[in-house]
Scaffold this active site. Sequence first.
Site, short mmCIF file in Angstrom:
data_model
loop_
_atom_site.label_atom_id
_atom_site.label_comp_id
_atom_site.label_asym_id
_atom_site.label_seq_id
_atom_site.Cartn_x
_atom_site.Cartn_y
_atom_site.Cartn_z
N GLU A 1 7.76 -2.87 11.44
CA GLU A 1 7.94 -1.70 10.58
C GLU A 1 7.92 -0.41 11.40
O GLU A 1 8.67 0.53 11.10
CB GLU A 1 6.87 -1.66 9.50
CG GLU A 1 7.01 -2.76 8.44
CD GLU A 1 8.32 -2.69 7.67
OE1 GLU A 1 8.97 -1.63 7.67
OE2 GLU A 1 8.71 -3.71 7.08
N TYR B 1 4.16 4.49 3.71
CA TYR B 1 5.17 3.43 3.76
C TYR B 1 4.68 2.24 4.58
O TYR B 1 4.75 1.08 4.14
CB TYR B 1 6.50 3.93 4.35
CG TYR B 1 7.40 2.77 4.68
CD1 TYR B 1 8.04 2.07 3.67
CD2 TYR B 1 7.53 2.32 6.00
CE1 TYR B 1 8.81 0.96 3.95
CE2 TYR B 1 8.30 1.21 6.29
CZ TYR B 1 8.94 0.53 5.26
OH TYR B 1 9.68 -0.57 5.55
N ASP C 1 10.78 3.44 1.48
CA ASP C 1 11.54 4.02 2.59
C ASP C 1 12.86 4.55 2.05
O ASP C 1 13.08 4.61 0.83
CB ASP C 1 11.75 2.98 3.69
CG ASP C 1 12.68 1.84 3.27
OD1 ASP C 1 13.05 1.77 2.07
OD2 ASP C 1 13.05 1.02 4.13
#
Length: 369
Positions: free
Chosen positions: A46, A129, A147
Amino acid sequence: MKEEINTLKTIDSKQFQHDLISWFASEHRDLPWRENKDPYRVWVSEIMLQQTRVDTVIPYFNRFMEWFPTLDEFAEADEERVLKAWEGLGYYSRVRNLHSAVKEVKATYGGVVPDTPEEIAKLKGVGPYTAGAILSIAYGKPEPAVDGNVMRVLSRILLIREDIAKPKTRKTFEVAVRALIDHENTSFFNQALMELGALICTPGKPACLLCPVQEHCEAFKEGVQSELPIKIQKKKTRTVPLVAAILTNHKGEFLIHKRPSEGLLANLWEFPNFEIHTGLLAKRDFFNQELKELLGVTSELGELLVKIEHVFSHLVWNVDTFSGVIPIEMDQNIMKKHQFQWVSEIDLEQYAFPVPHQKMMAAFKEKNM
């Protein structure tokens, strides 16, 4: 928020979940970080995927996992090797924050990534996020991971007309995800929203005829899917003219410099370069004037090697690069003071350079093959 809440009430959330997750189960891409739900692997992926395309990330992720297969091994790694592993991905503050946070996980949580919103949010560089992605994908917690892909998908599904460039708008989408999320399969649900945005509900003209949740989409019903999401962003960039040189000595070694420990591209290595602040001198003369003032030597420069333009988020480098030699011995104390050193071509491979300087070296090698 009122309009979005009203729109949510019109959606059959159970059917939406079923349609979305069924599509993801059969159509998702086979990506290396999806091999398991190891929170460390999810976390690394990520961070890498922030501001970087999936296809670009895959080889970097695979190499990173070869070098640092476990959280403990990454925590123990020295910064030089960490930066080298990240070389080419850019946004180096991401990996510095990740490294600091992983060290904290090892020291404070026994090497186990926290599984609560409160604890994981305390880690350096872990924003809403990233926290949501780790908690939902790795731990199955019903947390939103909002996102750009998710905002684009839901702005169309729910006909949200708020400006997604404004930080406060994220809250609107987090509320929407919490209302729609499948509590039985949060991992697939959040990944499916992201995947839909990456493959089907793309910017500009989405592939609506292939969309598994088309019947739930308010923007499609009104024919305004290409108008959403709304994103009004004023970019302020500064252009920085630079002159640089790849310099060698009589041994064929290269002169390199370590950037400061704070600021842009901190602690990365580079070839000598100076920001041009006068138009009175020719660029080679200006370079040598600056080099003389800094290191007490001048170089013998050849013709222009390459022109490079590199765009950062807030500025643009325009670099004129030369190649040349320094024909005399340099004062080691002065070099050490300003963090310069001579390095062989083989040893250059051990140092992490930003992309513009990698391009300089590529041009140098091409010319001298």
